[in-house]
Design a protein around this motif. Structure first.
Motif, mmCIF file in Angstrom:
data_model
loop_
_atom_site.group_PDB
_atom_site.id
_atom_site.type_symbol
_atom_site.label_atom_id
_atom_site.label_comp_id
_atom_site.label_asym_id
_atom_site.label_seq_id
_atom_site.Cartn_x
_atom_site.Cartn_y
_atom_site.Cartn_z
ATOM 1 N N GLU A 64 0.662 -1.084 -0.004
ATOM 2 C CA GLU A 64 0.331 -0.425 0.137
ATOM 3 C C GLU A 64 0.626 1.490 -0.206
ATOM 4 O O GLU A 64 0.884 2.225 -1.052
ATOM 5 C CB GLU A 64 -0.583 0.377 1.071
ATOM 6 C CG GLU A 64 -1.576 1.354 1.047
ATOM 7 C CD GLU A 64 -2.998 1.020 2.723
ATOM 8 O OE1 GLU A 64 -2.538 2.419 3.493
ATOM 9 O OE2 GLU A 64 -3.973 0.669 2.681
ATOM 10 N N LYS A 65 1.653 1.631 1.064
ATOM 11 C CA LYS A 65 2.589 2.834 1.232
ATOM 12 C C LYS A 65 3.180 2.334 -0.223
ATOM 13 O O LYS A 65 3.437 3.437 -0.492
ATOM 14 C CB LYS A 65 3.798 2.401 1.613
ATOM 15 C CG LYS A 65 4.378 3.724 2.508
ATOM 16 C CD LYS A 65 5.468 3.140 3.665
ATOM 17 C CE LYS A 65 6.632 4.082 3.774
ATOM 18 N NZ LYS A 65 7.646 3.328 4.735
ATOM 19 N N ILE A 66 4.455 1.803 -0.176
ATOM 20 C CA ILE A 66 5.188 2.261 -2.495
ATOM 21 C C ILE A 66 4.100 2.058 -2.951
ATOM 22 O O ILE A 66 4.386 2.985 -3.823
ATOM 23 C CB ILE A 66 6.342 0.657 -2.096
ATOM 24 C CG1 ILE A 66 6.855 0.781 -1.489
ATOM 25 C CG2 ILE A 66 6.203 0.728 -3.562
ATOM 26 C CD1 ILE A 66 7.567 -0.357 -0.717
ATOM 27 N N SER A 67 2.068 1.612 -3.491
ATOM 28 C CA SER A 67 1.726 2.455 -4.749
ATOM 29 C C SER A 67 1.463 2.995 -4.503
ATOM 30 O O SER A 67 1.394 4.129 -5.518
ATOM 31 C CB SER A 67 0.730 0.944 -4.479
ATOM 32 O OG SER A 67 1.253 -0.337 -4.298
ATOM 33 N N ILE A 68 0.499 3.523 -3.192
ATOM 34 C CA ILE A 68 0.748 5.257 -2.966
ATOM 35 C C ILE A 68 1.004 5.843 -3.213
ATOM 36 O O ILE A 68 1.033 6.874 -4.368
ATOM 37 C CB ILE A 68 -0.850 5.863 -1.817
ATOM 38 C CG1 ILE A 68 -1.485 4.498 -1.498
ATOM 39 C CG2 ILE A 68 -0.575 6.964 -1.567
ATOM 40 C CD1 ILE A 68 -2.894 4.314 -0.237
ATOM 41 N N LYS A 69 2.242 5.649 -2.699
ATOM 42 C CA LYS A 69 3.879 7.033 -3.370
ATOM 43 C C LYS A 69 4.636 6.761 -4.596
ATOM 44 O O LYS A 69 4.224 7.940 -5.414
ATOM 45 C CB LYS A 69 5.288 6.641 -2.997
ATOM 46 C CG LYS A 69 6.063 7.000 -2.916
ATOM 47 C CD LYS A 69 7.522 6.812 -1.963
ATOM 48 C CE LYS A 69 8.312 8.065 -2.299
ATOM 49 N NZ LYS A 69 9.443 7.359 -2.582
ATOM 50 N N LYS A 70 3.704 5.338 -5.316
ATOM 51 C CA LYS A 70 4.452 6.005 -6.873
ATOM 52 C C LYS A 70 3.300 6.080 -7.115
ATOM 53 O O LYS A 70 2.749 7.088 -9.004
ATOM 54 C CB LYS A 70 4.872 4.290 -7.560
ATOM 55 C CG LYS A 70 5.787 3.738 -6.915
ATOM 56 C CD LYS A 70 6.860 4.623 -7.345
ATOM 57 C CE LYS A 70 8.120 4.321 -6.876
ATOM 58 N NZ LYS A 70 9.565 5.022 -6.995
ATOM 59 N N LEU A 71 1.936 6.640 -7.484
ATOM 60 C CA LEU A 71 0.888 6.162 -8.066
ATOM 61 C C LEU A 71 0.600 8.138 -7.855
ATOM 62 O O LEU A 71 -0.449 8.488 -9.102
ATOM 63 C CB LEU A 71 -0.735 5.668 -7.279
ATOM 64 C CG LEU A 71 -0.636 4.652 -7.252
ATOM 65 C CD1 LEU A 71 -2.026 3.959 -6.986
ATOM 66 C CD2 LEU A 71 -0.893 4.612 -9.493
ATOM 67 N N LYS A 92 -8.488 4.399 -5.068
ATOM 68 C CA LYS A 92 -8.817 5.407 -4.778
ATOM 69 C C LYS A 92 -7.676 6.512 -5.723
ATOM 70 O O LYS A 92 -8.158 7.334 -6.789
ATOM 71 C CB LYS A 92 -9.421 6.204 -3.630
ATOM 72 C CG LYS A 92 -9.695 7.705 -3.504
ATOM 73 C CD LYS A 92 -10.090 7.761 -2.300
ATOM 74 C CE LYS A 92 -10.537 9.371 -1.947
ATOM 75 N NZ LYS A 92 -11.475 10.185 -1.249
ATOM 76 N N LYS A 93 -6.775 6.071 -5.147
ATOM 77 C CA LYS A 93 -5.266 6.818 -5.675
ATOM 78 C C LYS A 93 -5.673 6.706 -7.528
ATOM 79 O O LYS A 93 -4.889 7.911 -7.694
ATOM 80 C CB LYS A 93 -3.888 6.775 -4.733
ATOM 81 C CG LYS A 93 -2.542 7.120 -5.029
ATOM 82 C CD LYS A 93 -2.650 8.900 -4.716
ATOM 83 C CE LYS A 93 -2.626 9.403 -3.171
ATOM 84 N NZ LYS A 93 -3.278 10.697 -2.988
#
Length: 170
Positions: A64-71, A92-93
Motif C-alpha cells: 500500500e505504502k509503495i503503490s500510493i507513493k508511485k501512483l 482511489k489513488k
C-alpha cells in the motif's frame, strides 16, 4: 502521447502485468514501475520470503505504502501486484491521475499459469477450484477499472495497442 496520466495495469497474478508493462513502456516512452519488484528490492527478499518471514499483513502494508507513493507520480506504466487493486486506498489513488486497465484472461488460462508456481504465495497451497474462486472474487473488483482487455485471443502487441489507444484517447 497527449495524456500525462499513468497507465496502471491490474489483474490476477499470471496475467502478464509485468511483461506487458515493460513492452508498453517501450512503446509509449513512459517509465515502467513494477510494484512487486520494488517491494522485493526494498526488502532484499522475494515476495514468497516476505510472506513466510513477515506475513501477508506486513506485505500488504508495504504494498500500500509503495503503490500510493508511485501512483502520485506521472507518466508511468505501473504494474500493481495481483492483490493491490483490492485495497480501496490504492484503487482511489489510481483513479486520480491514472487510467486503470484490467488484463483479463479466461479462468482456465490463469489457473494453468499459476497453479504450480512457488513464487506466488497466495495460491501456493490452493487447489484449482480454490484458485478459481479467488479469481472470481478478485474479478468483481478488477471490473471497476477504467478499461478491460480480454487478452485470451490477442497477441502481446495487440494487447499493447489496445492499451495505448485507451491512453491516447483519455
Amino acid at each position: 502521447m497527449k495524456s500525462n496520466k499513468n497507465i496502471v495495469l491490474v489483474g490476477m497474478m499470471g496475467s502478464g502485468k509485468s511483461s506487458i508493462g515493460k513492452l508498453l513502456s517501450k512503446k509509449t516512452g513512459l517509465d515502467f514501475i513494477d510494484i512487486d519488484a520494488l517491494i522485493e528490492k526494498k526488502e532484499n527478499k522475494s515476495i514468497t520470503e516476505i510472506f513466510k518471514v513477515n506475513g501477508e499483513k506486513y506485505f500488504r502494508d508495504l504494498e500500500e505504502k509503495i503503490s500510493i507513493k508511485k501512483l502520485q507520480e506521472y507518466n508511468n506504466v505501473i504494474s500493481l501486484g495481483g492483490g493491490a487493486f483490492l485495497n480501496a486506498k490504492i484503487r482511489k489513488k489510481s483513479s486520480l491521475n491514472s487510467i486503470t486497465v484490467w488484463l483479463n484472461w479466461k479462468t482456465s488460462t490463469l489457473i494453468d499459469r499459476i497453479k504450480d508456481s512457488k513464487k506466488r504465495p497466495v495460491v501456493t497451497n490452493l487447489k484449482a477450484n480454490e484458485i478459481k474462486d479467488l479469481i472470481e472474487e478478485r474479478s468483481k473488483i478488477y471490473n471497476s477499472s477504467d478499461y478491460k482487455v480480454n487478452c485470451d485471443k490477442l497477441s502481446k502487441s495487440e494487447i499493447i495497442n489496445k492499451i495505448k489507444n485507451f491512453y491516447e484517447n483519455t
